[in-house]
Design an enzyme around this catalytic site. Structure first.
Site, PDB file in Angstrom:
ATOM      1  CB  SER A 101      60.114  38.091  51.001  1.00  0.00           C
ATOM      2  OG  SER A 101      58.865  38.027  50.845  1.00  0.00           O
ATOM      3  CG  ASP A 127      52.263  39.513  52.849  1.00  0.00           C
ATOM      4  OD1 ASP A 127      51.188  39.986  52.108  1.00  0.00           O
ATOM      5  OD2 ASP A 127      53.157  39.498  52.239  1.00  0.00           O
ATOM      6  CD  GLN A 173      56.299  43.869  45.970  1.00  0.00           C
ATOM      7  OE1 GLN A 173      55.572  44.381  45.217  1.00  0.00           O
ATOM      8  NE2 GLN A 173      55.856  42.716  46.406  1.00  0.00           N
ATOM      9  CE  LYS A 229      50.197  43.268  50.385  1.00  0.00           C
ATOM     10  NZ  LYS A 229      51.630  42.929  50.543  1.00  0.00           N
ATOM     11  NE  ARG A 233      46.067  39.104  50.311  1.00  0.00           N
ATOM     12  CZ  ARG A 233      47.428  39.021  50.452  1.00  0.00           C
ATOM     13  NH1 ARG A 233      48.183  39.521  51.179  1.00  0.00           N
ATOM     14  NH2 ARG A 233      47.700  38.004  49.266  1.00  0.00           N
ATOM     15  NE  ARG A 238      49.247  43.749  43.523  1.00  0.00           N
ATOM     16  CZ  ARG A 238      50.243  43.006  44.039  1.00  0.00           C
ATOM     17  NH1 ARG A 238      49.963  41.484  43.752  1.00  0.00           N
ATOM     18  NH2 ARG A 238      50.782  43.037  45.188  1.00  0.00           N
TER      19      ARG A 238
END
Length: 432
Positions: free
Chosen positions: A21, A314, A166, A341, A345, A122
């Site tokens: 990151s 995460d 993001q 993701k 997930r 995505r």
């Protein structure tokens, strides 16, 4: 590559890898800054390599050094729109795509953004619409390669807080390139807000201040980010701190180890939200400790917990690996963003636990796990690096072998994962 693991507790000390990151942010800002910047990032990964490839395609000079990368900024042209289109291959890196999209719109350089795997499915909305409203010319949303032309102007960008931090980070990093002041308004609550803090700190290191405040719009609270009208200035050298997201898997393995696991090279005051792993493991009952630059975890009886994971998505895979064997029920709440993701997930974490004899299911946006003795089995990593690592950690406390299919996908963020797993005493064999 598939990996079959013989159950064994991990133990010992391992160094952390550089934060993916942080590396994305520093590499991009260095590429946008006149002059040369040294980025201390001794190891890399597929996602970091994607960002490096893209800034090279835009004209930055990137040289590998013993400590990391030497980056000479992208040359600017009097008329960027007249330059030939550039192909930017983002690989499977969501950060690379979502950061670069507003950046190239601010540069005004025609380009085509390419993605692979699940990345092309995505979402980019509502960032896409905000860029178009501010002057960008983009090909149809969902089409890849995504063709980009035009130059965004300054003004106010309005985003929800529950889709992707993001988007906010990408706009903030693009702001110093934009003609006119930039304000980013984000409806509260902002999920994964620590990642935006990482961006604000990275911009400060390059001489650009971001003022944060709270305002109300139509009765609803919003976070307000005003980016100072300052040029990017090279700090000359910047270190990439250790990665708490990947360290979390080793610390989770320590929760099963009577002698524990220690991870070095971590900033215990980091803005990385995933340093919350220590507090979460302590809630499970494990013994945790930290000193300057080091974190450790050792086994004590584990029990189920209830955690809000909206700011730490995460961490769900390593926490789920612990919960799968912890006595009682664990509920990981507000995990909707896990659906967006590298895999869905919520589904793949549940499937991994159930595949080795555990009990997990999804209730709305929550993941519910009932701790059991794990018998072993076969985990499909679903081309998701964190699912592969999760399966490896569950294997530490299983009663029979655990096979991870497509285990090589760890290269996305941690190419040396299996080497480090062996260094901590893990036992496995590989097959094609």
């Amino acid at each position: 590559m598939d990996v079959t693991i013989s159950p064994r507790a991990l133990t010992g000390t391992i160094g952390s890898v550089p934060s993916k990151s942080v590396a994305h942010r520093l590499i991009l800002l260095a590429a946008l800054t006149p002059g040369t910047t040294e980025i201390d990032c001794a190891t890399t990964s597929a996602d970091i390599a994607a960002t490096i490839s893209c800034v090279r395609s835009l004209g930055a000079t990137v040289t590998r050094t013993p400590l990391g990368f030497e980056i000479c900024g992208i040359p600017r042209h009097a008329d960027e729109s007249s330059q030939p289109p550039v192909m930017l291959d983002c690989g499977e890196s969501g950060s690379t795509l979502r950061f670069l999209l507003p950046i190239v719109c601010a540069l005004g350089r025609p380009c085509e953004l390419m993605g692979h795997g699940r990345l092309v499915t995505r979402p980019l909305s509502p960032l896409y619409e905000q860029l178009v409203q501010h002057g960008a010319e983009l090909s149809e949303q969902g089409s890849f390669p995504l063709k980009v032309a035009g130059t965004i102007c300054g003004g106010t960008f309005l985003l929800p807080g529950n889709v992707s931090s993001q988007y906010v980070s990408g706009l903030l990093m693009a702001a110093p390139l934009v003609d006119g002041p930039v304000r980013v308004l984000v409806a509260e609550p902002l999920e994964s807000s620590p990642y935006v803090t990482l961006t604000v700190r990275a911009l400060a290191a390059f001489g650009v201040a971001v003022e944060q405040s709270h305002i109300t719009i139509d009765g609803r609270p919003h976070l307000c980010f005003d980016v100072a009208r300052s040029p990017l200035v090279s700090p000359e050298a910047m270190p990439v701190e250790g990665d708490w997201s990947n360290a979390a898997f080793w610390l989770a393995a320590g929760a099963f180890s009577p002698t524990g696991v220690e991870v070095t090279g971590l900033d215990t005051t980091s803005a990385q939200g995933d340093r919350a792993i220590l507090a979460a493991l302590a809630l499970f009952g494990a013994r945790v400790s930290r000193t300057r630059g080091t974190a450790a975890c050792i086994h004590d009886p584990l029990h189920g917990v209830e955690l809000d994971v909206s700011d730490i998505p995460d961490l769900v895979p390593p926490l789920a690996a612990v919960a799968a064997s912890a006595a009682g029920t664990t509920r990981l709440r507000n995990a909707a963003r896990l659906r967006l993701k590298e895999s869905d997930r919520l589904k793949t974490v549940s499937a991994a636990i159930n595949a080795v004899g555990g009990s997990a299911h999804v209730e709305g946006d929550d993941l519910v796990i009932v701790g059991r003795n794990l018998g072993g089995g076969t985990v499909d990593a679903a081309n998701d690096h964190r699912i592969a690592m999760m399966g490896a950690i569950m294997a530490c406390n299983a009663n029979g072998p655990v096979t991870i299919l497509d285990a090589g996908c760890v290269a996305k963020s941690y190419p040396a994962f299996w080497e480090d797993y062996a260094a901590l005493g893990g036992s496995f064999v590989t097959s094609d």
